[in-house]
Scaffold this motif. Structure first.
Motif, mmCIF file in Angstrom:
data_model
loop_
_atom_site.group_PDB
_atom_site.id
_atom_site.type_symbol
_atom_site.label_atom_id
_atom_site.label_comp_id
_atom_site.label_asym_id
_atom_site.label_seq_id
_atom_site.Cartn_x
_atom_site.Cartn_y
_atom_site.Cartn_z
ATOM 1 N N CYS A 194 31.639 62.849 29.540
ATOM 2 C CA CYS A 194 31.750 62.943 31.110
ATOM 3 C C CYS A 194 31.380 61.638 31.576
ATOM 4 C CB CYS A 194 30.778 63.924 31.510
ATOM 5 S SG CYS A 194 31.483 65.734 31.249
ATOM 6 N N ALA A 195 32.300 61.433 32.691
ATOM 7 C CA ALA A 195 31.788 60.077 33.338
ATOM 8 C C ALA A 195 30.550 60.341 34.359
ATOM 9 C CB ALA A 195 33.058 59.686 34.351
ATOM 10 N N ASN A 196 29.918 59.207 34.501
ATOM 11 C CA ASN A 196 28.640 59.313 35.516
ATOM 12 C C ASN A 196 28.951 60.245 36.744
ATOM 13 O OD1 ASN A 196 27.672 57.709 33.611
ATOM 14 N ND2 ASN A 196 27.379 56.037 34.749
ATOM 15 N N ALA A 197 29.989 60.116 37.360
ATOM 16 C CA ALA A 197 30.206 60.890 38.551
ATOM 17 C C ALA A 197 30.254 62.520 38.289
ATOM 18 C CB ALA A 197 31.578 60.688 39.393
ATOM 19 N N GLU A 198 30.938 62.780 37.178
ATOM 20 C CA GLU A 198 30.845 64.184 36.668
ATOM 21 C C GLU A 198 29.493 64.523 36.388
ATOM 22 O OE1 GLU A 198 32.131 67.920 35.777
ATOM 23 O OE2 GLU A 198 33.172 66.526 36.898
ATOM 24 N N ILE A 199 28.839 63.946 35.577
ATOM 25 C CA ILE A 199 27.425 64.265 35.401
ATOM 26 C C ILE A 199 26.525 64.591 36.583
ATOM 27 C CG2 ILE A 199 25.327 63.388 34.256
ATOM 28 C CD1 ILE A 199 26.869 61.962 32.370
ATOM 29 N N GLY A 200 26.798 63.580 37.567
ATOM 30 C CA GLY A 200 26.099 63.857 38.888
ATOM 31 C C GLY A 200 26.524 65.189 39.577
ATOM 32 N N ARG A 201 27.969 65.449 39.396
ATOM 33 C CA ARG A 201 28.112 66.659 40.096
ATOM 34 C C ARG A 201 27.660 67.991 39.385
ATOM 35 N NH1 ARG A 201 32.910 63.702 40.993
ATOM 36 N NH2 ARG A 201 33.833 64.399 39.102
ATOM 37 N N GLY A 253 23.041 62.077 42.685
ATOM 38 C CA GLY A 253 24.063 61.026 42.910
ATOM 39 C C GLY A 253 24.651 60.226 41.533
ATOM 40 N N GLU A 254 25.414 59.535 41.747
ATOM 41 C CA GLU A 254 25.980 58.841 40.605
ATOM 42 C C GLU A 254 24.888 57.576 40.134
ATOM 43 O OE1 GLU A 254 29.870 56.427 38.897
ATOM 44 O OE2 GLU A 254 30.088 57.272 40.587
ATOM 45 N N SER A 255 24.339 57.264 41.444
ATOM 46 C CA SER A 255 23.535 55.988 41.142
ATOM 47 C C SER A 255 22.275 56.671 40.301
ATOM 48 C CB SER A 255 23.167 55.378 42.284
ATOM 49 O OG SER A 255 22.431 56.398 43.270
ATOM 50 N N THR A 256 21.807 57.999 40.586
ATOM 51 C CA THR A 256 20.668 58.600 40.038
ATOM 52 C C THR A 256 20.869 58.829 38.489
ATOM 53 O OG1 THR A 256 19.936 59.528 42.136
ATOM 54 C CG2 THR A 256 19.009 60.602 40.186
ATOM 55 N N VAL A 257 22.071 59.064 38.212
ATOM 56 C CA VAL A 257 22.593 59.231 36.781
ATOM 57 C C VAL A 257 22.522 57.980 36.115
ATOM 58 C CG1 VAL A 257 24.536 59.819 35.239
ATOM 59 C CG2 VAL A 257 24.302 61.199 37.495
#
Length: 52
Positions: free
Chosen positions: A5-12, A17-21
Motif C-alpha cells: 500500500c502507498a502511504n496515502a492508503e495506509i493513512g486512510r 494523515g499521510e505525513s504522520t504515516v
C-alpha cells in the motif's frame, strides 16, 4: 506497507494523515537499521515481526 500500500492508503486505513504515516515509517526504518520500505519489510519478517 508489507501489502504494497502507498502511504496515502495506509493513512486512510489507520485514520491518520499521510505525513504522520511517513513520520512513523522513518522512525521504524531507524529502529530497524534500514533505509527504505523494502529493507524494512524484509528485516521485520526476518525478526518475526510480520507473518511470512
Amino acid at each position: 506497507m508489507a501489502e504494497g500500500c502507498a502511504n496515502a492508503e495506509i493513512g486512510r486505513r489507520l485514520f491518520i494523515g499521510e505525513s504522520t504515516v511517513k513520520t512513523h515509517l522513518l522512525r521504524n526504518f531507524t529502529k530497524l537499521g534500514v533505509d527504505d520500505g523494502t529493507a524494512a519489510v524484509t528485516s521485520a519478517m526476518r525478526q518475526g515481526l510480520l507473518d511470512q
